[in-house]
Design an enzyme around this catalytic site. Sequence first.
Site, PDB file in Angstrom:
ATOM      1  N   CYS A 246       0.831  -1.198   0.000  1.00 44.08           N
ATOM      2  CA  CYS A 246       0.000   0.000   0.000  1.00 44.08           C
ATOM      3  C   CYS A 246       0.877   1.265   0.000  1.00 44.08           C
ATOM      4  O   CYS A 246       2.019   1.242   0.447  1.00 44.08           O
ATOM      5  CB  CYS A 246      -0.927   0.100   1.197  1.00 44.08           C
ATOM      6  SG  CYS A 246      -1.957  -1.352   1.411  1.00 44.08           S
TER       7      CYS A 246
ATOM      8  N   ARG B  27       2.939   0.432  -5.474  1.00 48.10           N
ATOM      9  CA  ARG B  27       2.888  -0.265  -4.181  1.00 48.10           C
ATOM     10  C   ARG B  27       1.603  -1.066  -4.002  1.00 48.10           C
ATOM     11  O   ARG B  27       1.447  -1.804  -3.034  1.00 48.10           O
ATOM     12  CB  ARG B  27       3.013   0.737  -3.032  1.00 48.10           C
ATOM     13  CG  ARG B  27       4.267   1.563  -3.079  1.00 48.10           C
ATOM     14  CD  ARG B  27       4.296   2.557  -1.942  1.00 48.10           C
ATOM     15  NE  ARG B  27       4.462   1.903  -0.671  1.00 48.10           N
ATOM     16  CZ  ARG B  27       5.618   1.582  -0.128  1.00 48.10           C
ATOM     17  NH1 ARG B  27       6.727   1.869  -0.768  1.00 48.10           N
ATOM     18  NH2 ARG B  27       5.680   0.987   1.045  1.00 48.10           N
TER      19      ARG B  27
ATOM     20  N   TRP C  56      -2.881  -2.510  -1.665  1.00 42.26           N
ATOM     21  CA  TRP C  56      -2.607  -3.889  -2.058  1.00 42.26           C
ATOM     22  C   TRP C  56      -3.277  -4.729  -0.990  1.00 42.26           C
ATOM     23  O   TRP C  56      -2.845  -4.733   0.164  1.00 42.26           O
ATOM     24  CB  TRP C  56      -1.111  -4.152  -2.111  1.00 42.26           C
ATOM     25  CG  TRP C  56      -0.757  -5.506  -2.639  1.00 42.26           C
ATOM     26  CD1 TRP C  56      -0.718  -5.890  -3.952  1.00 42.26           C
ATOM     27  CD2 TRP C  56      -0.377  -6.658  -1.872  1.00 42.26           C
ATOM     28  NE1 TRP C  56      -0.355  -7.206  -4.043  1.00 42.26           N
ATOM     29  CE2 TRP C  56      -0.138  -7.710  -2.790  1.00 42.26           C
ATOM     30  CE3 TRP C  56      -0.231  -6.917  -0.522  1.00 42.26           C
ATOM     31  CZ2 TRP C  56       0.250  -8.983  -2.393  1.00 42.26           C
ATOM     32  CZ3 TRP C  56       0.157  -8.193  -0.123  1.00 42.26           C
ATOM     33  CH2 TRP C  56       0.393  -9.201  -1.056  1.00 42.26           C
TER      34      TRP C  56
ATOM     35  N   ASN D 236      -0.442   1.299   5.951  1.00 46.83           N
ATOM     36  CA  ASN D 236       0.354   0.405   5.112  1.00 46.83           C
ATOM     37  C   ASN D 236       0.983  -0.629   6.045  1.00 46.83           C
ATOM     38  O   ASN D 236       1.697  -0.255   6.971  1.00 46.83           O
ATOM     39  CB  ASN D 236       1.451   1.216   4.401  1.00 46.83           C
ATOM     40  CG  ASN D 236       2.500   0.337   3.759  1.00 46.83           C
ATOM     41  OD1 ASN D 236       2.203  -0.778   3.337  1.00 46.83           O
ATOM     42  ND2 ASN D 236       3.726   0.826   3.668  1.00 46.83           N
ATOM     43  N   GLY D 237       0.693  -1.924   5.807  1.00 49.01           N
ATOM     44  CA  GLY D 237       1.252  -2.971   6.662  1.00 49.01           C
ATOM     45  C   GLY D 237       0.162  -3.925   7.111  1.00 49.01           C
ATOM     46  O   GLY D 237      -0.884  -4.037   6.461  1.00 49.01           O
TER      47      GLY D 237
ATOM     48  N   GLU E 220      15.686 -15.525 -13.931  1.00 51.98           N
ATOM     49  CA  GLU E 220      15.204 -14.147 -13.973  1.00 51.98           C
ATOM     50  C   GLU E 220      14.331 -13.915 -15.217  1.00 51.98           C
ATOM     51  O   GLU E 220      13.286 -13.258 -15.136  1.00 51.98           O
ATOM     52  CB  GLU E 220      16.406 -13.183 -13.943  1.00 51.98           C
ATOM     53  CG  GLU E 220      16.099 -11.723 -14.130  1.00 51.98           C
ATOM     54  CD  GLU E 220      15.105 -11.127 -13.132  1.00 51.98           C
ATOM     55  OE1 GLU E 220      14.759 -11.800 -12.155  1.00 51.98           O
ATOM     56  OE2 GLU E 220      14.639 -10.009 -13.377  1.00 51.98           O
TER      57      GLU E 220
ATOM     58  N   LYS F 102      10.394 -12.724 -15.106  1.00 51.60           N
ATOM     59  CA  LYS F 102       9.955 -11.508 -15.784  1.00 51.60           C
ATOM     60  C   LYS F 102       8.787 -11.809 -16.722  1.00 51.60           C
ATOM     61  O   LYS F 102       7.809 -11.078 -16.764  1.00 51.60           O
ATOM     62  CB  LYS F 102      11.131 -10.913 -16.557  1.00 51.60           C
ATOM     63  CG  LYS F 102      11.163  -9.432 -16.621  1.00 51.60           C
ATOM     64  CD  LYS F 102      11.980  -8.780 -15.541  1.00 51.60           C
ATOM     65  CE  LYS F 102      11.467  -9.063 -14.166  1.00 51.60           C
ATOM     66  NZ  LYS F 102      12.352  -8.580 -13.131  1.00 51.60           N
TER      67      LYS F 102
ATOM     68  N   GLU G 164       5.591 -12.655 -14.686  1.00 47.23           N
ATOM     69  CA  GLU G 164       5.109 -11.514 -13.917  1.00 47.23           C
ATOM     70  C   GLU G 164       4.307 -10.540 -14.765  1.00 47.23           C
ATOM     71  O   GLU G 164       3.267 -10.058 -14.324  1.00 47.23           O
ATOM     72  CB  GLU G 164       6.351 -10.816 -13.347  1.00 47.23           C
ATOM     73  CG  GLU G 164       6.102  -9.694 -12.407  1.00 47.23           C
ATOM     74  CD  GLU G 164       7.410  -9.134 -11.842  1.00 47.23           C
ATOM     75  OE1 GLU G 164       8.488  -9.359 -12.438  1.00 47.23           O
ATOM     76  OE2 GLU G 164       7.347  -8.461 -10.803  1.00 47.23           O
TER      77      GLU G 164
ATOM     78  N   HIS H  31      16.139 -34.857 -17.091  1.00 43.33           N
ATOM     79  CA  HIS H  31      15.779 -35.585 -15.871  1.00 43.33           C
ATOM     80  C   HIS H  31      14.303 -35.419 -15.520  1.00 43.33           C
ATOM     81  O   HIS H  31      13.909 -35.633 -14.381  1.00 43.33           O
ATOM     82  CB  HIS H  31      16.684 -35.149 -14.714  1.00 43.33           C
ATOM     83  CG  HIS H  31      18.130 -35.439 -14.987  1.00 43.33           C
ATOM     84  ND1 HIS H  31      18.634 -36.724 -15.014  1.00 43.33           N
ATOM     85  CD2 HIS H  31      19.166 -34.626 -15.323  1.00 43.33           C
ATOM     86  CE1 HIS H  31      19.920 -36.682 -15.322  1.00 43.33           C
ATOM     87  NE2 HIS H  31      20.263 -35.419 -15.514  1.00 43.33           N
TER      88      HIS H  31
ATOM     89  N   LYS I 219       5.046  -3.457  -5.812  1.00 48.34           N
ATOM     90  CA  LYS I 219       6.500  -3.350  -5.936  1.00 48.34           C
ATOM     91  C   LYS I 219       7.217  -3.579  -4.608  1.00 48.34           C
ATOM     92  O   LYS I 219       8.216  -4.269  -4.546  1.00 48.34           O
ATOM     93  CB  LYS I 219       6.866  -1.979  -6.481  1.00 48.34           C
ATOM     94  CG  LYS I 219       8.353  -1.811  -6.671  1.00 48.34           C
ATOM     95  CD  LYS I 219       8.680  -1.274  -8.010  1.00 48.34           C
ATOM     96  CE  LYS I 219      10.152  -1.322  -8.298  1.00 48.34           C
ATOM     97  NZ  LYS I 219      10.497  -2.494  -9.092  1.00 48.34           N
TER      98      LYS I 219
END
Length: 607
Positions: free
Chosen positions: A2, A27, A74, A100-101, A479, A483, A486, A502, A602
Amino acid sequence: MCGIVGYIGSERAVPILVEGLKKLEYRGYDSAGVAVLEEDQLHLRKSAGNLAVLDKIIQKEKIPGCMGLGHTRWATHGAPTDKNAHPHLDCAGEIAVVHNGIIENFQEIKAELEKEGHSFATETDTEVVAHLIEKYYEGELVEAVHRATQDLAGSYALAVIHRKTPDRIVAFRQDSPLILGIGADCHFLASDIPALLPYTREVVILEEGEMAELKKQSFRVWDPGGQEREKEIEQVQWDVQMAEKKGYPHYMLKEIYEQPAVLRQLLQEPLSGDQVEIPGVKKILEQMEDIERIFIVACGTAYHSGLIGKFLLERAWGIPVEVDVASEFRYREPLIGDKTLLIVVSQSGETADTLGALRYARARQAPTLGIINVRGSTIAREADNVLFIEAGPEIAVASTKAFFNMVAAFNLLALKIGGQKGNIISPEKLEEKLRELPALAEKTLQGVEEGTRQAASYFQKWNHAFFVGRGLDYCLALEGALKLKEISYIHAEAHAAGELKHGTLALIEEGIPVIAIITREDLLEKMVSNIQEIRARGGYVIGIAPVDFGPRLGEELDRLLLIPATEGALAPLLATIPLQLLSYHAARLRGCPIDQPRNLAKSVTVE
Ligand code: M6R
């Protein structure tokens, strides 16, 4: 996560709050809201959806009032609905709170408050804060917020306004960032610096447990014990332009294209003299001989940079390096003491799991080093040593330029340590190659733009993709896959190229896209064999390789994206660029919201 903003001054608050929230949308973007006080009138507007939805609602009216709070969410507790959007109110509708939290003990507090007669309108943890402040309010907002925070457990940055005290905002920080902005005859608050940049570059960073009261012409701060405290006003180096899109359609693309410039910025000071000098790591260098083992701990993309860091540091330092995902690290109770160096890597410097790992190590007397982007962030303040990666504000949720400079920072560190320890054969040559890298990154951007567009169009018909590589290239494959997942929502898996046979080879079918990263000369033949195994089963292989491998790879691949040739350990940096562009174009062609992928934020300040 947030984002929180606040303003008190002489201008109309709503446009300032909305402008600030735009900079914090990375955020979280599940809902947005504002609460504004005009004399003793509290105007509340909030809505599910991103800020654009709220903006449409409030554009229609000219809400008056020169002080207020804003929030972009968020969702953690409670679905992303209108009702659960912040700000939240008390029973009387006089107190507005943004948060926020996470309030970990909100269930107990809620049950207690309900018994006392409070009634709740939402499913959020935050609402208990508004009711607690209502309970404790006896005419002094600072006192009521202080008492309320004594009851709370968890991580929370809070901002509060009260209809009866329209001349002040009260804010509190515990394990979630909060920054005050000092203006001329006005004050601001925000979860992150970019929200303040259009108005001021003078900031005060709140520490854990500090409370602040903002008025139009003054501010005060109290320490966790309730003692008033003088705070230093810091000058931010970033400017407002750095946090704008500058004509690019998305922040992500702008940030990909900024990589040569931010790399130059990172290298400038360390490579300016006869010796490599890295500001911020002096203490580590003094302790170097005592350190027996290194842990690198981080999350997501930063973790992938740590995997590359392991390769580089193990060789340069000559001691074992382990890499851990931060959310797992402290729960496995790693053996760590004063001879173990903990390196934490984080763009935001606020990631809760990474911060948890740092505190775990510090509690055991381990020396610590943060490889961090955001100055003034919690990790940057708590680590003993900090190597700032100088990437500037990174707004897109998908990390690009920060990853690039994290890897470059590990290279710098390896160069310094390897040079000092005599573990690098020719440090001068490596330094020279590092100096050339920004120009080569520019060349890479020009060279792969069209090829990555075309390759991305191939992804259109596929919902699955694989990434393979060996050694450092395997780290990059991880990575690349992250990407792609996401931002384009294509399911992607990364594998060490030699591991496919395998098990995963069973998933290779006619036409499925496989991205093979091939930057290591010593492993070239082995990679070619692995690629043949994939193509023999119908896989469509897109290779990323240095230009000098071209003649040896031409026939082996369905498509080849070439990057300039450079020193082996530096090649992954250049290979990152086509991986980023491939994901970007795949997401663009699929019409995905590139800068704000679904379900993500983020800065992850919850565990
Ligand atoms: O701010 P941090 O570097 O600590 O963030 C860590 C991860 O959350 C972050 O890298 C995440 O994986 C990115 N969205 C990936 O693009």
